[in-house]
Scaffold this motif. Structure first.
Motif, short mmCIF file in Angstrom:
data_model
loop_
_atom_site.label_atom_id
_atom_site.label_comp_id
_atom_site.label_asym_id
_atom_site.label_seq_id
_atom_site.Cartn_x
_atom_site.Cartn_y
_atom_site.Cartn_z
N THR A 253 -2.66 2.86 -3.81
CA THR A 253 -3.45 3.49 -2.75
C THR A 253 -3.29 2.68 -1.46
O THR A 253 -3.45 3.20 -0.37
CB THR A 253 -4.95 3.56 -3.13
N THR B 255 11.14 16.38 8.23
CA THR B 255 9.82 15.75 8.41
C THR B 255 9.96 14.22 8.44
O THR B 255 9.24 13.54 9.17
CB THR B 255 8.89 16.12 7.22
N LEU C 199 5.90 13.29 -0.29
CA LEU C 199 4.95 13.88 0.66
C LEU C 199 3.75 14.51 -0.02
O LEU C 199 2.79 14.87 0.63
CB LEU C 199 5.67 14.90 1.55
N ARG C 200 3.83 14.65 -1.33
CA ARG C 200 2.65 15.11 -2.05
C ARG C 200 1.65 13.96 -2.22
O ARG C 200 0.45 14.16 -2.34
CB ARG C 200 3.10 15.65 -3.42
N HIS C 201 2.15 12.75 -2.20
CA HIS C 201 1.30 11.58 -2.47
C HIS C 201 0.85 10.84 -1.22
O HIS C 201 -0.15 10.13 -1.25
CB HIS C 201 2.03 10.61 -3.41
N LYS C 202 1.62 10.94 -0.16
CA LYS C 202 1.25 10.24 1.09
C LYS C 202 1.46 11.18 2.27
O LYS C 202 2.47 11.89 2.33
CB LYS C 202 2.16 9.00 1.31
N THR C 203 0.51 11.15 3.19
CA THR C 203 0.67 11.98 4.38
C THR C 203 1.74 11.37 5.28
O THR C 203 2.08 10.18 5.15
CB THR C 203 -0.65 12.05 5.17
N ARG C 204 2.18 12.18 6.21
CA ARG C 204 3.18 11.71 7.17
C ARG C 204 2.62 10.51 7.95
O ARG C 204 3.34 9.55 8.21
CB ARG C 204 3.48 12.89 8.10
N ASP C 205 1.34 10.57 8.28
CA ASP C 205 0.72 9.47 9.03
C ASP C 205 0.72 8.17 8.22
O ASP C 205 0.97 7.09 8.75
CB ASP C 205 -0.73 9.81 9.40
N LYS C 206 0.40 8.31 6.93
CA LYS C 206 0.39 7.09 6.09
C LYS C 206 1.80 6.51 5.97
O LYS C 206 1.99 5.30 5.98
CB LYS C 206 -0.16 7.41 4.70
N ASP D 66 12.44 18.24 3.05
CA ASP D 66 11.59 17.11 3.47
C ASP D 66 12.28 16.32 4.60
O ASP D 66 11.61 15.59 5.35
CB ASP D 66 11.36 16.11 2.32
#
Ligand SMILES: O=C[C@H](O)COP(=O)(O)O
Length: 234
Positions: free
Chosen positions: A125, A190, A155-162, A187
């Motif tokens: 996390t 992105t 991208l399912r586990h982390k946002t683009r910002d993260k 992907d």
């Protein structure tokens, strides 16, 4: 400029990926897990084969899905580096003591062993908190990947910002940066603007996205088209 890392499962695939223009050739056995390792003698054969080419991309090799035991991880890093690859990739798990494994590898890294830490986006996390330790120990790079290949892509586990935060912090520590994790062709638009040093692929390079199947040159060509090649310099 973002490079294309292709994970290959055999000497035949190594040649195919080099011919298909992959920028980094990653020796990995996808059937043996997220970071399934090639046998050491096969890694040596791959290095010898690549040395015979007139130009060769860098080679990385994974050490296997190992527990967070400093002695086991360090031994395997030393053995893999001794095969002559350019980078050794190790997985760091949030369970156990990943920081102790990183610290134990500092003498190796400081002797010049180029180690890349693979942090699993579906398990961590707060992977960013390890970045200062990696830099302090002298690691060459840090990348995000996924451990569970059946649970959706990065991208399912982390946002683009993260992802952007991870990359910017890793870059700030002078680490080579990479993103992977069941990345699909769609992907790529992105992720490219986030400017990781490389994007890593296996699943998308195989026919029908079957990660354990053979590398497919048409699939590789499609990914190569989507990750523009570096212009020649000099
Ligand atoms: O290092 C990159 C990985 O081999 C990516 O594998 P994957 O696309 O199947 O998640």
């Amino acid at each position: 400029m973002t490079r294309l890392l292709a994970s290959v499962a055999s000497l035949e695939e190594l040649t195919l990926a080099a011919r298909g223009g992959a920028d980094i050739l990653d020796l990995k056995d996808p059937k043996a897990g997220a970071l399934g390792a090639w046998p050491l003698d096969s890694i040596i054969s791959a290095v010898n084969m690549a040395h015979r080419w007139s130009a060769r991309p860098p080679l990385s090799a994974t050490v296997g899905d190992l527990p967070m035991d400093s002695a086991i991880v360090s031994q395997r890093v030393v053995q893999t580096w001794a095969c002559g690859v350019d980078y050794v990739k190790i997985g760091l798990l949030p369970s156990g003591d990943p920081a102790a494994c990183v610290a134990a590898l500092a003498p190796e890294a400081q002797r010049g062993t180029r180690i890349v830490a693979v942090l699993f986006a579906d398990l961590w996390t707060d992977a960013n908190r390890l970045l200062p330790d990696l830099a302090q120990a002298g690691f060459a790079g840090a990348m995000l990947d996924t451990a569970g290949k059946g649970t959706g892509g990065l991208l399912r586990h982390k946002t683009r910002d993260k992802l952007a935060r991870f990359l910017s912090q890793a870059r700030g520590f002078g680490l080579l940066t990479g993103l992977a994790g069941s990345l699909r062709l769609d992907d790529i638009p992105t992720l490219l603007p986030l400017a990781p040093d490389y994007l890593g692929f296996r699943t998308a390079l195989c026919a029908d996205g079957n990660r354990g199947g053979a590398l497919d040159s048409a699939a590789l060509a499609a990914v190569r088209d989507a990750v523009p090649e570096q212009p020649l310099t000099g």
